[in-house]
Design an enzyme around this catalytic site. Sequence first.
Site, mmCIF file in Angstrom:
data_model
loop_
_atom_site.group_PDB
_atom_site.id
_atom_site.type_symbol
_atom_site.label_atom_id
_atom_site.label_comp_id
_atom_site.label_asym_id
_atom_site.label_seq_id
_atom_site.Cartn_x
_atom_site.Cartn_y
_atom_site.Cartn_z
ATOM 1 N N PRO A 150 0.826 -1.214 0.000
ATOM 2 C CA PRO A 150 0.000 0.000 0.000
ATOM 3 C C PRO A 150 0.862 1.266 0.000
ATOM 4 C CG PRO A 150 0.278 -0.744 2.232
ATOM 5 C CD PRO A 150 1.138 -1.639 1.388
ATOM 6 N N TRP A 151 0.184 2.430 0.035
ATOM 7 C CA TRP A 151 0.917 3.689 -0.042
ATOM 8 C C TRP A 151 1.248 4.282 1.321
ATOM 9 C CZ3 TRP A 151 -2.273 6.807 2.609
ATOM 10 C CH2 TRP A 151 -3.648 6.600 2.502
ATOM 11 N N LYS A 175 4.899 -5.461 -6.135
ATOM 12 C CA LYS A 175 4.275 -4.317 -6.813
ATOM 13 C C LYS A 175 3.895 -3.285 -5.752
ATOM 14 C CE LYS A 175 0.163 -3.116 -7.790
ATOM 15 N NZ LYS A 175 0.287 -1.671 -7.513
ATOM 16 N N PRO A 176 4.594 -2.140 -5.731
ATOM 17 C CA PRO A 176 4.203 -1.093 -4.784
ATOM 18 C C PRO A 176 2.941 -0.388 -5.269
ATOM 19 C CG PRO A 176 6.002 -0.319 -6.175
ATOM 20 C CD PRO A 176 5.731 -1.750 -6.591
ATOM 21 N N SER A 177 2.354 0.420 -4.398
ATOM 22 C CA SER A 177 1.201 1.228 -4.807
ATOM 23 C C SER A 177 1.618 2.179 -5.929
ATOM 24 C CB SER A 177 0.686 2.038 -3.621
ATOM 25 O OG SER A 177 -0.204 3.029 -4.084
ATOM 26 N N GLU A 178 0.729 2.385 -6.873
ATOM 27 C CA GLU A 178 0.998 3.322 -7.977
ATOM 28 C C GLU A 178 1.177 4.747 -7.459
ATOM 29 O OE1 GLU A 178 -1.559 1.466 -7.306
ATOM 30 O OE2 GLU A 178 -3.472 2.243 -8.045
ATOM 31 N N SER A 228 -6.482 -2.556 1.367
ATOM 32 C CA SER A 228 -7.821 -2.374 1.929
ATOM 33 C C SER A 228 -8.603 -3.694 1.913
ATOM 34 C CB SER A 228 -8.567 -1.323 1.118
ATOM 35 O OG SER A 228 -8.656 -1.762 -0.219
ATOM 36 N N THR A 231 -9.831 -4.683 -1.626
ATOM 37 C CA THR A 231 -8.801 -5.294 -2.473
ATOM 38 C C THR A 231 -8.511 -6.714 -1.995
ATOM 39 O OG1 THR A 231 -7.857 -3.127 -2.897
ATOM 40 C CG2 THR A 231 -6.456 -5.001 -3.366
ATOM 41 N N GLU A 249 -3.117 -8.614 4.852
ATOM 42 C CA GLU A 249 -3.013 -7.634 5.948
ATOM 43 C C GLU A 249 -3.867 -6.444 5.535
ATOM 44 O OE1 GLU A 249 -1.595 -8.201 8.731
ATOM 45 O OE2 GLU A 249 -0.382 -9.950 8.222
ATOM 46 N N CYS A 283 -3.078 1.554 9.557
ATOM 47 C CA CYS A 283 -4.097 0.508 9.735
ATOM 48 C C CYS A 283 -4.405 0.279 11.205
ATOM 49 C CB CYS A 283 -3.645 -0.776 9.064
ATOM 50 S SG CYS A 283 -1.987 -1.253 9.554
ATOM 51 N N GLU A 380 -13.395 2.510 8.010
ATOM 52 C CA GLU A 380 -12.051 3.076 8.100
ATOM 53 C C GLU A 380 -12.002 4.416 7.357
ATOM 54 O OE1 GLU A 380 -8.988 0.895 5.931
ATOM 55 O OE2 GLU A 380 -7.678 1.076 7.673
HETATM 56 P P1 NAD Z 1 -5.537 -0.535 -1.714
HETATM 57 O O1 NAD Z 1 -6.247 -1.786 -1.359
HETATM 58 O O2 NAD Z 1 -6.237 0.483 -2.522
HETATM 59 O O3 NAD Z 1 -4.199 -0.864 -2.520
HETATM 60 C C1 NAD Z 1 -3.207 -1.708 -1.979
HETATM 61 C C2 NAD Z 1 -2.395 -2.293 -3.112
HETATM 62 O O4 NAD Z 1 -3.227 -3.195 -3.852
HETATM 63 C C3 NAD Z 1 -1.888 -1.252 -4.128
HETATM 64 O O5 NAD Z 1 -0.598 -1.625 -4.540
HETATM 65 C C4 NAD Z 1 -2.883 -1.393 -5.279
HETATM 66 O O6 NAD Z 1 -2.344 -1.020 -6.519
HETATM 67 C C5 NAD Z 1 -3.170 -2.890 -5.231
HETATM 68 N N1 NAD Z 1 -4.440 -3.305 -5.814
HETATM 69 C C6 NAD Z 1 -5.621 -2.623 -5.867
HETATM 70 N N2 NAD Z 1 -6.567 -3.369 -6.479
HETATM 71 C C7 NAD Z 1 -5.986 -4.539 -6.818
HETATM 72 C C8 NAD Z 1 -6.451 -5.724 -7.475
HETATM 73 N N3 NAD Z 1 -7.699 -5.851 -7.888
HETATM 74 N N4 NAD Z 1 -5.586 -6.749 -7.645
HETATM 75 C C9 NAD Z 1 -4.309 -6.653 -7.197
HETATM 76 N N5 NAD Z 1 -3.810 -5.550 -6.599
HETATM 77 C C10 NAD Z 1 -4.636 -4.512 -6.407
HETATM 78 O O7 NAD Z 1 -5.000 0.036 -0.339
HETATM 79 P P2 NAD Z 1 -4.239 1.415 -0.120
HETATM 80 O O8 NAD Z 1 -5.274 2.481 -0.219
HETATM 81 O O9 NAD Z 1 -3.022 1.475 -0.959
HETATM 82 O O10 NAD Z 1 -3.732 1.256 1.397
HETATM 83 C C11 NAD Z 1 -4.497 1.592 2.470
HETATM 84 C C12 NAD Z 1 -5.148 0.344 3.049
HETATM 85 O O11 NAD Z 1 -4.138 -0.577 3.461
HETATM 86 C C13 NAD Z 1 -5.939 0.660 4.297
HETATM 87 O O12 NAD Z 1 -7.143 -0.074 4.299
HETATM 88 C C14 NAD Z 1 -5.017 0.182 5.422
HETATM 89 O O13 NAD Z 1 -5.660 -0.117 6.619
HETATM 90 C C15 NAD Z 1 -4.386 -1.008 4.801
HETATM 91 N N6 NAD Z 1 -3.130 -1.350 5.494
HETATM 92 C C16 NAD Z 1 -3.097 -2.476 6.273
HETATM 93 C C17 NAD Z 1 -1.936 -2.808 6.971
HETATM 94 C C18 NAD Z 1 -1.854 -4.031 7.821
HETATM 95 O O14 NAD Z 1 -0.769 -4.361 8.261
HETATM 96 N N7 NAD Z 1 -2.960 -4.713 8.090
HETATM 97 C C19 NAD Z 1 -0.804 -1.983 6.853
HETATM 98 C C20 NAD Z 1 -0.874 -0.850 6.047
HETATM 99 C C21 NAD Z 1 -2.044 -0.547 5.360
#
Ligand code: NAD
Length: 476
Positions: A150-151, A175-178, A228, A231, A249, A283, A380
């Site tokens: 995630p970012w 793959k990091p977040s875009e 999230s 996802t 996670e 998170c 959230e």
């Molecule tokens: P996100 O779910 O939008 O994106 C996370 C990652 O998944 C990104 O790299 C994104 O490009 C990728 N992704 C999105 N759709 C996808 C798909 N269909 N298939 C494969 N990959 C896909 O989350 P975010 O907005 O980047 O991060 C914030 C979220 O992460 C919050 O809900 C936060 O609570 C959670 N988080 C959890 C923890 C933990 O340890 N539990 C830690 C940090 C963040």
Amino acid sequence: MSDLRSENYIGGAWVPARSGAVDEVVDPATGDVLFQAAASGADDVDAAVQAAATAFTTWGRTTPAERATALLKLADVVEADMDRLVELESRDAGKPVAAVGIEVEAAADCLRFFAGAARTMETQGAGEYLEGYTSMLRREPVGVIGSVSPWNYPLMMAAWKVGPALAAGCTVVLKPSELTPMSTLRLAELTDGVLPAGVLNVVTGDGATAGAALTTHPLVDMVSLTGSVGTGKAIARAASDSLKRVHLELGGKAPVIVLDDADLEQVAESLKVGSFWNAGQDCTAACRVITAPGIHEAAVEAIAEAARSLVVGPTTDEATELGPVISVRQRERVEGFVARAVDGGATAVTGGRSAEGPGNYYEPSVLVGVEQGAEIVQQEVFGPVVTVQRAADLAQAVEWANGVDYGLAASVFTKDVGAAMEASALLRFGTVWVNDHIPLVSEMPHGGFKQSGYGKDLSQYAVEHYTELKHVMVKW
Ligand code: NAD
């Protein structure tokens, strides 16, 4: 930022996306475009997975000591690159510079922990469980891991994913977040000469294209996502076709129970960090305070005062404690949550609106007058917003704390050891803190109950998730 490699890192080489497409990366504090990263497609992802699969044939057979040595070197180069990583992560993720150093140190510590963990994997003892046979267990790496991060903590989450996977003998496509690819690309640069080619590959791009291609690739044995809940569900559904292992996670909605005998100074000090670190985009953020009746007003005031005392400013300023949220979209999302809560009867004791000026700043906010069923209590928000509810007693506080779909982290503030132990047992969350909220250690597991996901990050238990147990039975 122009000297950072912007291509994908595949099999030890820098390779542009085949389509030539790029994603623009924006500084959340200013709105300036910082960088252009490869917007990868399925063929780029395929090349990275093939490289990881090839590397697995040798990395998967290295000794634990060899893997530990490589992880220790990686930790050293990460630490030595502190200034550069701080600059990249601060600009890319909109984090105050003073805060990022702690995250870089935590990433290095995590890699060092997993270097040790590689050499201390345990199984049941070999033995004669059937007469005339000796049974033994092998703990083998799962294979190629498709990791998606995630970012909110790009470098730290990369370390949490890469550390246990490499320790177990797996190879990784990450793959990091875009929105925040920069520190992960720098990590890839730093692996040059430290890890054999193909052991860690980095592919940038969005979730719908690059993420989906990675998490459904037939040669990927396990998908590890931090992101999230939505996802996580999409990935778990997609993975069911090939029955890939999934490690999730996901989001959180952490409650903080404050009992009547709590030390309010300690509560305020803990929540100044626990609720507002990374502008609340954490998170485990302490976003739902539930107080006992006798301490409610004083607790609201103490937390509001802590929020007001935060230094909000440019991320480049050493004194800044609270930076912007990640994007215009995220700020609008936070604004929407708060507006709907206020429409539903909530009051902002402090904050409750975006800050003036450039960048995606939102004022640190404390809301009261919220019902347990309200959206702002149940969902959230992922911004610097805390709600405070008044419960009748510990039983109701625990019921409300548990009354959400999430189960990542919780805390309880009290001087009563019995009440603390009772709450720790009853709270359905993967981490429970007593008299603090947010510190983590590499030795202990981090992971969710309920819709916060499954599988543990950090600790020896994380390494176990990246291994398969094999029974070998020898007839005498
Ligand atoms: P996100 O779910 O939008 O994106 C996370 C990652 O998944 C990104 O790299 C994104 O490009 C990728 N992704 C999105 N759709 C996808 C798909 N269909 N298939 C494969 N990959 C896909 O989350 P975010 O907005 O980047 O991060 C914030 C979220 O992460 C919050 O809900 C936060 O609570 C959670 N988080 C959890 C923890 C933990 O340890 N539990 C830690 C940090 C963040």
